[in-house]
Write a protein that holds these residues in place. Structure first.
Motif, mmCIF file in Angstrom:
data_model
loop_
_atom_site.group_PDB
_atom_site.id
_atom_site.type_symbol
_atom_site.label_atom_id
_atom_site.label_comp_id
_atom_site.label_asym_id
_atom_site.label_seq_id
_atom_site.Cartn_x
_atom_site.Cartn_y
_atom_site.Cartn_z
ATOM 1 N N ALA A 185 32.733 -3.657 26.875
ATOM 2 C CA ALA A 185 32.425 -3.048 25.587
ATOM 3 C C ALA A 185 33.595 -3.159 24.630
ATOM 4 C CB ALA A 185 32.045 -1.571 25.786
ATOM 5 N N VAL A 186 34.804 -2.944 25.150
ATOM 6 C CA VAL A 186 36.003 -3.057 24.319
ATOM 7 C C VAL A 186 36.159 -4.470 23.788
ATOM 8 C CG1 VAL A 186 38.531 -2.991 24.330
ATOM 9 C CG2 VAL A 186 37.238 -1.154 25.431
ATOM 10 N N ILE A 187 35.929 -5.449 24.664
ATOM 11 C CA ILE A 187 36.036 -6.852 24.245
ATOM 12 C C ILE A 187 35.019 -7.170 23.172
ATOM 13 C CG2 ILE A 187 35.701 -9.232 25.006
ATOM 14 C CD1 ILE A 187 36.868 -8.398 27.718
ATOM 15 N N LEU A 188 33.781 -6.680 23.338
ATOM 16 C CA LEU A 188 32.744 -6.953 22.356
ATOM 17 C C LEU A 188 33.072 -6.326 21.016
ATOM 18 C CD1 LEU A 188 29.511 -6.496 24.512
ATOM 19 C CD2 LEU A 188 30.343 -8.623 23.473
ATOM 20 N N VAL A 189 33.553 -5.080 21.047
ATOM 21 C CA VAL A 189 33.929 -4.411 19.805
ATOM 22 C C VAL A 189 35.061 -5.153 19.131
ATOM 23 C CG1 VAL A 189 34.939 -2.329 18.824
ATOM 24 C CG2 VAL A 189 33.112 -2.140 20.516
ATOM 25 N N GLY A 190 36.043 -5.571 19.941
ATOM 26 C CA GLY A 190 37.177 -6.309 19.388
ATOM 27 C C GLY A 190 36.747 -7.604 18.760
ATOM 28 N N CYS A 191 35.837 -8.328 19.414
ATOM 29 C CA CYS A 191 35.363 -9.594 18.867
ATOM 30 C C CYS A 191 34.574 -9.378 17.588
ATOM 31 C CB CYS A 191 34.487 -10.317 19.882
ATOM 32 S SG CYS A 191 35.399 -10.928 21.327
ATOM 33 N N LYS A 192 33.791 -8.305 17.567
ATOM 34 C CA LYS A 192 32.975 -8.027 16.396
ATOM 35 C C LYS A 192 33.826 -7.731 15.174
ATOM 36 C CE LYS A 192 29.065 -5.204 14.892
ATOM 37 N NZ LYS A 192 28.142 -4.108 15.257
ATOM 38 N N SER A 193 35.015 -7.147 15.381
ATOM 39 C CA SER A 193 35.859 -6.759 14.268
ATOM 40 C C SER A 193 36.628 -7.933 13.667
ATOM 41 C CB SER A 193 36.854 -5.677 14.714
ATOM 42 O OG SER A 193 37.784 -6.223 15.637
ATOM 43 N N VAL A 194 36.660 -9.062 14.375
ATOM 44 C CA VAL A 194 37.359 -10.225 13.850
ATOM 45 C C VAL A 194 36.523 -10.832 12.720
ATOM 46 C CG1 VAL A 194 38.236 -12.519 14.356
ATOM 47 C CG2 VAL A 194 38.481 -10.696 16.051
ATOM 48 N N PRO A 195 37.024 -10.846 11.467
ATOM 49 C CA PRO A 195 36.207 -11.281 10.335
ATOM 50 C C PRO A 195 35.977 -12.776 10.263
ATOM 51 C CG PRO A 195 38.432 -10.782 9.617
ATOM 52 C CD PRO A 195 38.356 -10.395 11.062
ATOM 53 N N SER A 196 36.837 -13.574 10.874
ATOM 54 C CA SER A 196 36.711 -15.022 10.764
ATOM 55 C C SER A 196 37.449 -15.685 11.903
ATOM 56 C CB SER A 196 37.291 -15.495 9.423
ATOM 57 O OG SER A 196 38.637 -15.064 9.299
ATOM 58 N N LYS A 197 37.195 -16.974 12.085
ATOM 59 C CA LYS A 197 37.988 -17.746 13.025
ATOM 60 C C LYS A 197 38.953 -18.620 12.232
ATOM 61 C CE LYS A 197 34.881 -21.747 13.564
ATOM 62 N NZ LYS A 197 34.171 -22.596 14.549
ATOM 63 N N ILE A 198 40.099 -18.892 12.801
ATOM 64 C CA ILE A 198 41.124 -19.668 12.121
ATOM 65 C C ILE A 198 41.159 -21.065 12.731
ATOM 66 C CG2 ILE A 198 43.555 -19.810 11.489
ATOM 67 C CD1 ILE A 198 43.709 -16.775 11.806
ATOM 68 N N VAL A 199 40.961 -22.065 11.891
ATOM 69 C CA VAL A 199 40.922 -23.461 12.316
ATOM 70 C C VAL A 199 42.182 -24.166 11.813
ATOM 71 C CG1 VAL A 199 39.648 -25.629 12.147
ATOM 72 C CG2 VAL A 199 38.411 -23.452 12.281
ATOM 73 N N ASP A 200 42.782 -24.972 12.684
ATOM 74 C CA ASP A 200 43.991 -25.728 12.342
ATOM 75 C C ASP A 200 45.140 -24.831 11.919
ATOM 76 O OD1 ASP A 200 42.580 -28.079 12.838
ATOM 77 O OD2 ASP A 200 41.973 -28.301 10.743
ATOM 78 N N GLY A 201 45.061 -23.561 12.276
ATOM 79 C CA GLY A 201 46.161 -22.647 12.015
ATOM 80 C C GLY A 201 46.189 -22.025 10.634
ATOM 81 N N TYR A 202 45.281 -22.454 9.703
ATOM 82 C CA TYR A 202 45.365 -21.906 8.347
ATOM 83 C C TYR A 202 44.021 -21.824 7.606
ATOM 84 C CZ TYR A 202 44.952 -26.655 6.362
ATOM 85 O OH TYR A 202 44.515 -27.904 6.000
ATOM 86 N N LYS A 203 42.947 -22.326 8.180
ATOM 87 C CA LYS A 203 41.641 -22.271 7.522
ATOM 88 C C LYS A 203 40.843 -21.104 8.103
ATOM 89 C CE LYS A 203 41.660 -27.311 7.380
ATOM 90 N NZ LYS A 203 41.039 -28.528 7.947
#
Length: 273
Positions: free
Chosen positions: A10-28
Protein backbone atom coordinates in the motif's frame (compact mmCIF):
# COMPACT_ATOMS: atom_id res chain seq x y z
CA UNK A 1 3.83 -11.63 7.66
CA UNK A 2 1.02 -11.24 5.10
CA UNK A 3 -0.18 -8.14 6.97
CA UNK A 4 3.22 -6.47 6.63
CA UNK A 5 3.41 -7.34 2.93
CA UNK A 6 0.02 -5.72 2.41
CA UNK A 7 1.04 -2.57 4.28
CA UNK A 8 4.29 -2.31 2.35
CA UNK A 9 2.45 -2.76 -0.94
CA UNK A 10 0.00 0.00 0.00
CA UNK A 11 2.84 2.38 0.83
CA UNK A 12 4.50 1.66 -2.50
CA UNK A 13 1.25 2.26 -4.37
CA UNK A 14 0.61 5.53 -2.57
CA UNK A 15 4.18 6.62 -3.23
CA UNK A 16 3.91 5.79 -6.92
CA UNK A 17 0.59 7.57 -7.20
CA UNK A 18 2.08 10.77 -5.78
CA UNK A 19 4.80 10.94 -8.42
CA UNK A 20 3.47 13.55 -10.91
CA UNK A 21 5.63 12.55 -13.87
CA UNK A 22 8.44 10.34 -15.06
CA UNK A 23 11.80 11.83 -15.93
CA UNK A 24 13.32 10.79 -19.26
CA UNK A 25 16.99 11.34 -20.16
CA UNK A 26 17.47 13.02 -16.80
CA UNK A 27 15.63 16.27 -17.65
CA UNK A 28 12.36 15.68 -19.55
CA UNK A 29 9.35 15.59 -17.22
CA UNK A 30 6.76 13.51 -19.06
CA UNK A 31 3.13 12.89 -18.18
CA UNK A 32 0.73 10.52 -19.92
CA UNK A 33 -1.99 11.62 -22.31
CA UNK A 34 -4.55 10.59 -19.72
CA UNK A 35 -3.57 13.29 -17.21
CA UNK A 36 -6.48 15.49 -16.11
CA UNK A 37 -5.75 16.44 -12.51
CA UNK A 38 -5.39 20.05 -11.38
CA UNK A 39 -3.79 19.08 -8.08
CA UNK A 40 -0.45 20.47 -9.24
CA UNK A 41 2.85 19.64 -7.55
CA UNK A 42 5.94 21.81 -8.00
CA UNK A 43 8.56 19.93 -10.04
CA UNK A 44 11.00 22.67 -11.14
CA UNK A 45 11.68 26.32 -10.29
CA UNK A 46 14.20 29.13 -10.28
CA UNK A 47 14.00 32.15 -7.95
CA UNK A 48 17.10 33.83 -9.42
CA UNK A 49 18.59 34.36 -5.98
CA UNK A 50 22.17 33.78 -7.16
CA UNK A 51 24.32 36.54 -8.72
CA UNK A 52 24.56 34.57 -11.96
CA UNK A 53 22.58 32.22 -14.17
CA UNK A 54 22.22 28.65 -12.90
CA UNK A 55 23.87 26.83 -15.81
CA UNK A 56 22.37 23.53 -14.71
CA UNK A 57 18.99 25.00 -15.64
CA UNK A 58 19.65 27.64 -18.27
CA UNK A 59 21.77 28.55 -21.28
CA UNK A 60 22.16 32.06 -22.69
CA UNK A 61 20.39 32.13 -26.05
CA UNK A 62 22.87 32.56 -28.91
CA UNK A 63 22.26 34.57 -32.08
CA UNK A 64 19.54 33.07 -34.24
CA UNK A 65 18.77 33.63 -37.92
CA UNK A 66 15.25 34.78 -37.23
CA UNK A 67 13.55 38.09 -36.47
CA UNK A 68 13.49 37.42 -32.76
CA UNK A 69 17.10 36.21 -32.51
CA UNK A 70 19.05 38.70 -34.59
CA UNK A 71 20.59 40.43 -31.59
CA UNK A 72 20.77 37.64 -29.03
CA UNK A 73 24.10 37.74 -27.20
CA UNK A 74 25.99 36.27 -24.25
CA UNK A 75 27.51 39.69 -23.49
CA UNK A 76 27.39 40.21 -19.70
CA UNK A 77 25.96 43.71 -20.26
CA UNK A 78 22.72 42.05 -21.43
CA UNK A 79 22.21 40.32 -18.07
CA UNK A 80 21.82 41.64 -14.54
CA UNK A 81 21.06 40.22 -11.09
CA UNK A 82 19.70 42.15 -8.13
CA UNK A 83 17.36 41.49 -5.17
CA UNK A 84 16.53 37.98 -6.35
CA UNK A 85 15.62 39.05 -9.86
CA UNK A 86 17.05 38.47 -13.33
CA UNK A 87 17.35 41.45 -15.68
CA UNK A 88 17.32 40.63 -19.39
CA UNK A 89 18.32 43.70 -21.36
CA UNK A 90 18.15 45.14 -24.84
CA UNK A 91 21.01 47.59 -25.31
CA UNK A 92 22.83 49.69 -27.87
CA UNK A 93 26.02 47.90 -28.88
CA UNK A 94 28.97 50.15 -27.98
CA UNK A 95 31.60 47.84 -29.47
CA UNK A 96 30.75 47.35 -33.14
CA UNK A 97 34.36 46.42 -33.89
CA UNK A 98 34.05 43.14 -31.99
CA UNK A 99 30.42 42.68 -33.03
CA UNK A 100 28.97 44.77 -35.89
CA UNK A 101 25.37 44.46 -34.79
CA UNK A 102 23.80 47.76 -33.65
CA UNK A 103 21.96 46.19 -30.71
CA UNK A 104 22.47 43.31 -28.29
CA UNK A 105 19.81 41.45 -26.33
CA UNK A 106 19.73 38.96 -23.48
CA UNK A 107 17.76 35.77 -23.24
CA UNK A 108 17.87 32.36 -21.59
CA UNK A 109 16.41 28.96 -22.40
CA UNK A 110 16.20 25.49 -20.85
CA UNK A 111 16.92 23.58 -24.06
CA UNK A 112 18.72 20.33 -23.26
CA UNK A 113 18.40 20.97 -19.51
CA UNK A 114 14.69 21.01 -18.69
CA UNK A 115 11.60 20.19 -20.72
CA UNK A 116 8.12 19.05 -19.77
CA UNK A 117 4.97 17.59 -21.27
CA UNK A 118 1.68 18.79 -19.73
CA UNK A 119 1.40 20.70 -16.49
CA UNK A 120 1.30 24.27 -15.30
CA UNK A 121 3.94 26.95 -15.73
CA UNK A 122 4.01 30.47 -14.28
CA UNK A 123 6.56 33.25 -14.72
CA UNK A 124 6.44 36.45 -12.65
CA UNK A 125 7.98 39.33 -14.54
CA UNK A 126 7.84 43.06 -15.23
CA UNK A 127 8.08 44.41 -18.79
CA UNK A 128 9.66 47.72 -19.65
CA UNK A 129 8.63 49.52 -22.84
CA UNK A 130 10.60 50.92 -25.77
CA UNK A 131 10.11 51.38 -29.47
CA UNK A 132 11.14 48.08 -31.04
CA UNK A 133 11.06 46.16 -27.75
CA UNK A 134 9.64 42.64 -28.00
CA UNK A 135 9.96 40.70 -24.72
CA UNK A 136 8.70 37.14 -24.93
CA UNK A 137 8.10 34.09 -22.75
CA UNK A 138 7.53 31.07 -24.95
CA UNK A 139 8.07 27.36 -25.55
CA UNK A 140 9.39 25.13 -28.33
CA UNK A 141 9.50 21.34 -28.78
CA UNK A 142 12.56 19.65 -27.32
CA UNK A 143 12.64 16.55 -29.55
CA UNK A 144 11.06 17.75 -32.81
CA UNK A 145 8.76 14.77 -32.97
CA UNK A 146 7.10 15.85 -36.23
CA UNK A 147 10.04 17.27 -38.18
CA UNK A 148 11.16 20.81 -38.85
CA UNK A 149 9.50 24.01 -37.65
CA UNK A 150 6.59 24.73 -37.63
CA UNK A 151 5.54 21.07 -37.54
CA UNK A 152 6.20 20.81 -33.78
CA UNK A 153 4.36 23.94 -32.80
CA UNK A 154 5.16 26.96 -30.68
CA UNK A 155 3.48 28.15 -27.50
CA UNK A 156 3.78 31.88 -26.80
CA UNK A 157 2.86 32.37 -23.16
CA UNK A 158 3.45 36.12 -23.44
CA UNK A 159 4.64 38.60 -26.06
CA UNK A 160 4.63 42.37 -25.68
CA UNK A 161 5.26 45.03 -28.32
CA UNK A 162 6.62 48.55 -27.98
CA UNK A 163 4.51 50.62 -25.53
CA UNK A 164 1.33 48.51 -25.74
CA UNK A 165 -0.88 47.93 -22.72
CA UNK A 166 -1.79 44.47 -24.01
CA UNK A 167 0.00 41.14 -24.25
CA UNK A 168 -0.36 38.50 -26.95
CA UNK A 169 -0.86 34.82 -26.06
CA UNK A 170 -0.55 32.63 -29.14
CA UNK A 171 -0.07 29.19 -30.65
CA UNK A 172 1.77 28.57 -33.91
CA UNK A 173 1.95 25.34 -35.88
CA UNK A 174 1.95 23.95 -39.41
CA UNK A 175 -1.83 24.05 -39.11
CA UNK A 176 -1.94 27.80 -38.38
CA UNK A 177 1.06 28.98 -40.40
CA UNK A 178 1.10 26.77 -43.49
CA UNK A 179 -2.52 25.64 -43.73
CA UNK A 180 -3.68 29.12 -42.59
CA UNK A 181 -6.21 27.67 -40.15
CA UNK A 182 -6.33 30.62 -37.75
CA UNK A 183 -10.00 30.65 -36.79
CA UNK A 184 -10.82 26.96 -36.42
CA UNK A 185 -10.09 27.34 -33.56
CA UNK A 186 -8.82 30.92 -32.94
CA UNK A 187 -5.08 30.69 -32.39
CA UNK A 188 -4.39 33.78 -30.25
CA UNK A 189 -5.85 36.46 -28.01
CA UNK A 190 -4.76 39.81 -26.61
CA UNK A 191 -5.32 40.80 -23.00
CA UNK A 192 -4.87 44.13 -21.21
CA UNK A 193 -2.37 44.23 -18.38
CA UNK A 194 -0.72 46.72 -16.02
CA UNK A 195 2.73 47.15 -17.49
CA UNK A 196 3.88 49.26 -14.54
CA UNK A 197 3.65 46.26 -12.22
CA UNK A 198 4.96 42.71 -12.00
CA UNK A 199 2.55 40.24 -13.57
CA UNK A 200 2.36 36.45 -13.53
CA UNK A 201 2.15 34.98 -17.03
CA UNK A 202 1.04 31.38 -17.17
CA UNK A 203 -0.11 28.31 -19.04
CA UNK A 204 -2.02 25.20 -18.00
CA UNK A 205 -1.26 22.48 -20.53
CA UNK A 206 -3.48 19.43 -20.90
CA UNK A 207 -3.61 16.65 -23.52
CA UNK A 208 -6.66 18.33 -25.07
CA UNK A 209 -6.18 22.07 -24.52
CA UNK A 210 -3.80 24.93 -23.75
CA UNK A 211 -5.18 27.31 -21.13
CA UNK A 212 -3.36 30.66 -21.02
CA UNK A 213 -3.50 32.75 -17.85
CA UNK A 214 -2.60 36.19 -16.51
CA UNK A 215 -2.21 36.65 -12.77
CA UNK A 216 -3.94 33.33 -12.19
CA UNK A 217 -7.00 34.16 -14.31
CA UNK A 218 -7.82 32.30 -17.52
CA UNK A 219 -7.49 34.53 -20.58
CA UNK A 220 -7.59 32.21 -23.59
CA UNK A 221 -7.99 28.51 -24.38
CA UNK A 222 -6.72 26.75 -27.47
CA UNK A 223 -8.48 23.36 -27.71
CA UNK A 224 -7.56 20.21 -29.56
CA UNK A 225 -10.34 19.64 -32.07
CA UNK A 226 -11.53 16.66 -34.08
CA UNK A 227 -12.04 16.32 -37.80
CA UNK A 228 -9.15 18.56 -38.90
CA UNK A 229 -5.59 18.01 -40.10
CA UNK A 230 -3.55 16.25 -37.43
CA UNK A 231 -0.97 19.05 -37.51
CA UNK A 232 -3.46 21.10 -35.46
CA UNK A 233 -2.16 19.45 -32.29
CA UNK A 234 1.62 18.92 -32.07
CA UNK A 235 1.42 19.60 -28.32
CA UNK A 236 1.86 15.99 -27.19
CA UNK A 237 5.61 16.08 -26.64
CA UNK A 238 8.00 17.80 -24.21
CA UNK A 239 8.69 21.51 -24.69
CA UNK A 240 11.46 23.72 -23.31
CA UNK A 241 11.16 27.31 -22.10
CA UNK A 242 12.60 30.51 -23.58
CA UNK A 243 12.60 33.93 -21.86
CA UNK A 244 14.10 36.80 -23.84
CA UNK A 245 14.17 40.56 -24.26
CA UNK A 246 14.05 40.85 -28.02
CA UNK A 247 14.54 43.93 -30.21
CA UNK A 248 13.23 44.67 -33.70
CA UNK A 249 11.60 42.41 -36.24
CA UNK A 250 8.97 42.62 -38.97
CA UNK A 251 6.15 42.49 -36.40
CA UNK A 252 7.44 45.00 -33.81
CA UNK A 253 9.30 47.38 -36.11
CA UNK A 254 12.60 49.21 -35.77
CA UNK A 255 14.14 50.05 -32.39
CA UNK A 256 14.72 53.60 -31.21
CA UNK A 257 18.18 53.77 -29.61
CA UNK A 258 17.03 56.74 -27.50
CA UNK A 259 14.64 54.38 -25.67
CA UNK A 260 17.39 51.95 -24.70
CA UNK A 261 18.34 50.17 -22.56
CA UNK A 262 15.09 48.28 -22.00
CA UNK A 263 14.59 45.34 -19.64
CA UNK A 264 12.42 42.38 -18.80
CA UNK A 265 12.77 41.79 -15.07
CA UNK A 266 12.12 38.16 -14.09
CA UNK A 267 11.30 37.38 -10.46
CA UNK A 268 10.73 33.62 -10.66
CA UNK A 269 9.72 30.64 -12.79
CA UNK A 270 7.70 27.71 -11.46
CA UNK A 271 6.59 24.51 -13.20
CA UNK A 272 4.02 22.10 -11.78
CA UNK A 273 2.75 18.68 -12.81
Amino acid sequence: MLKYVFVLSAVILVGCKSVPSKIVDGYKYIQKDSVTAKDWKLVWKDDFDAPEIDTKKWTKIPKKNADWGNYMSSDPKCFGFSDGKLYLKGIVNTDTVSDPRPYLTGGIYTKGKFAFQYGKIEIRAKLESAQGAWPAIWMLAEDKKYGKYPRNGEIDIMEHLNFDNIIYQTTHSYYTLELKQKTNPPYYKTTKFDKEEFNTFGLEWYPDKLVFTLNGEETFTYPRIKGVDKSQWPYNQPFYLLIDQQLEGAWVGKANPDDLPVQMIVDWVKVYQ
